[in-house]
Each structure stands twice: as structure tokens, then as C-alpha cells.
Write a protein that holds these residues in place. Structure first.
Motif, short mmCIF file in Angstrom:
data_model
loop_
_atom_site.label_atom_id
_atom_site.label_comp_id
_atom_site.label_asym_id
_atom_site.label_seq_id
_atom_site.Cartn_x
_atom_site.Cartn_y
_atom_site.Cartn_z
N GLY A 73 0.60 -1.31 -0.01
CA GLY A 73 -0.04 0.00 0.05
C GLY A 73 0.66 1.22 -0.02
N VAL A 150 -5.07 -0.83 5.95
CA VAL A 150 -4.29 -0.17 5.14
C VAL A 150 -4.46 1.28 4.95
CG1 VAL A 150 -2.59 0.01 3.28
CG2 VAL A 150 -2.99 -2.21 4.26
N GLY A 230 -4.43 -4.17 -0.06
CA GLY A 230 -3.29 -3.32 0.08
C GLY A 230 -3.29 -2.55 -0.96
N ALA A 233 -6.11 0.04 -1.28
CA ALA A 233 -6.00 1.17 -0.42
C ALA A 233 -4.90 2.18 -0.54
CB ALA A 233 -5.54 0.45 1.09
N GLY A 234 -3.77 1.71 -1.14
CA GLY A 234 -2.81 2.66 -1.81
C GLY A 234 -3.35 3.63 -2.84
#
Length: 241
Positions: A73, A150, A230, A233-234
Motif C-alpha cells: 500500500g 491499510v 493493500g 488502499a494505496g
């Protein structure tokens, strides 16, 4: 941070994470443990304290990711991919070490599991098992739960005072407790590929009496789901903040 610092920090921190996390699962699961059958709330708080201990220990060396989904992330958000492999390798090695240490702590209880009449399942001590086996639903659960981990972790970084005061790790640990209590019921909330895969390998290799299957048919879900979560979310953080 050098590659050596990152690797050592993630090995030590993740080993502590899994030692505490697998340890609380063993404590609640195995016969002849003083915490036998103490329940899901104990497990959720045990994993939260595991994050607290592991991340605080690793933070000076590596930043204390302890989770490939968190590392991914951050890389998706920042574009910093150079040390991702070092983080992930350290996390996997640490997860294996932590699982072996948890086995040694509860060695006598595992040996007492020889009795067929009172034998307890052991895979859930090391890795996650869904309550209802439904690959799509299980995958979606892991993706959502990992985004719920995350994305706040990335957002917490915007609050400068959290990092300066040293309370950032404490807040993340409480977040993990909350995820366990609210979202952990369907799959056991892996939300961390290393947390599930490393201990599953240890479960498969150790001479644990009556250990049963290591369930490799399910093992891809707690790896792929958190990695997707992840990355998502990033992306969301990058777009929204």
C-alpha cells in the motif's frame, strides 16, 4: 534505512508479532492451557498487543511494516518500490521464526494433543480458516478488511502529532483489535500474507501430533486478498488525500 536495517527490523518485529499472535491462539485453543476457551475477544486483543510489541520493536530499524499488504500500500501510494522485496522477505522469515517460537512455548500442550479422544485442531493456531468456505466471499472479506487496515494506516501518517508522540503504533494496534472484533468473524482476518503463509508452512513441516491438514487449497486467499486490499488502499489514498 539500509537494506540490512529493513531486513533485520522486519524479521525481529514480525517474529514478535507471530509469537504473540499464534501464542494467544494456542492459549485459547489447546487443552492444559490456563487460557483455554477464553474466547474471541482475548484473541482479538492478543493480536492487537502483538502488533503493538512487534511494530514498536521494529520501528527504529524499518518503520515496522510487518505486513506485505502495508508495504504494498505504501509503495503504490508513494511509488517507492526499491525496498519492497527486502520488507517482504524479512516479514516472511520473521513469520516463520515467530511460529516456531510459539510452538516451542506450547510444546508440552502440543505433545499432549496426542490423545485422539481430546485432540484439538491445530491449524487455526498458526493460520486462518474460514467459518464458511466460500472462496469469493472469503476473498472479498479479506480485501475489505485489509483496506480497513491499510487505508487508515496511511491516513494516520497525515497526523503529524501521532508520529512525534510515539502513539501511532498504539493507534494501529487498537485498529487491529477493532478489525478483529468487527470483521474477523468470517475468515479469522489474516489481513497479512506473511502472517498466514509463514505459520502455515511451519504447521506443515513441524511434527505436531494430530495436526491434520494444512489446507493448502485455501492458502491462496489470505495471501491474494490482503495484497489486493493493500494495493487498493494505496490507490484510494493516492486519489483521495
Amino acid at each position: 534505512m539500509s537494506n540490512a536495517d529493513v531486513f533485520i527490523g522486519e524479521v525481529i518485529g514480525t517474529a514478535i508479532l507471530i509469537l504473540f499472535g499464534a501464542g494467544v491462539c494456542a492459549a485459547v485453543t489447546l487443552n492444559f492451557s490456563k487460557a483455554k476457551a477464553s474466547g474471541w475477544i482475548v484473541i482479538a486483543f492478543g493480536w492487537g498487543f502483538a502488533v503493538l510489541a512487534g511494530a514498536y520493536t521494529a520501528a527504529p530499524l524499518s518503520g515496522g511494516h510487518l505486513n506485505p499488504a502495508v508495504t504494498l500500500g505504501i509503495a503504490v501510494d508513494t511509488g517507492a518500490w526499491g525496498q519492497v522485496w527486502v520488507y517482504v522477505l524479512g516479514q516472511l522469515v520473521g513469520a516463520v521464526i515467530g511460529a516456531v517460537l510459539a510452538y516451542l512455548v506450547y510444546y508440552a500442550q502440543f505433545r499432549a494433543n496426542r490423545d485422539e479422544a481430546t485432540a484439538q485442531p491445530t491449524l487455526g493456531i498458526f493460520s486462518t480458516i474460514p467459518e464458511i468456505r466460500h472462496p469469493v466471499a472469503n476473498l472479498v472479506t479479506e480485501v475489505i478488511a485489509t483496506v480497513a487496515l491499510v487505508l487508515p494506516v496511511l491516513a494516520f501518517g497525515l497526523t503529524e502529532g501521532l508520529g512525534q508522540s510515539g502513539t501511532l503504533v498504539l493507534i494501529v494496534a487498537l485498529l487491529v483489535v477493532g478489525i478483529g472484533l468487527s470483521l474477523g468473524g468470517p475468515t479469522g482476518y489474516a489481513i497479512n500474507p506473511a502472517r498466514d503463509l509463514g505459520p502455515r508452512i511451519v504447521h506443515a513441516l513441524l511434527p505436531i501430533p494430530n495436526k491434520g491438514t494444512s489446507d493448502w487449497g485455501y492458502a491462496w486467499i489470505p495471501v491474494v486478498g490482503p495484497l489486493l486490499g493493500g494495493a487498493l488502499a494505496g490507490l484510494l489514498y493516492n486519489l483521495a488525500f
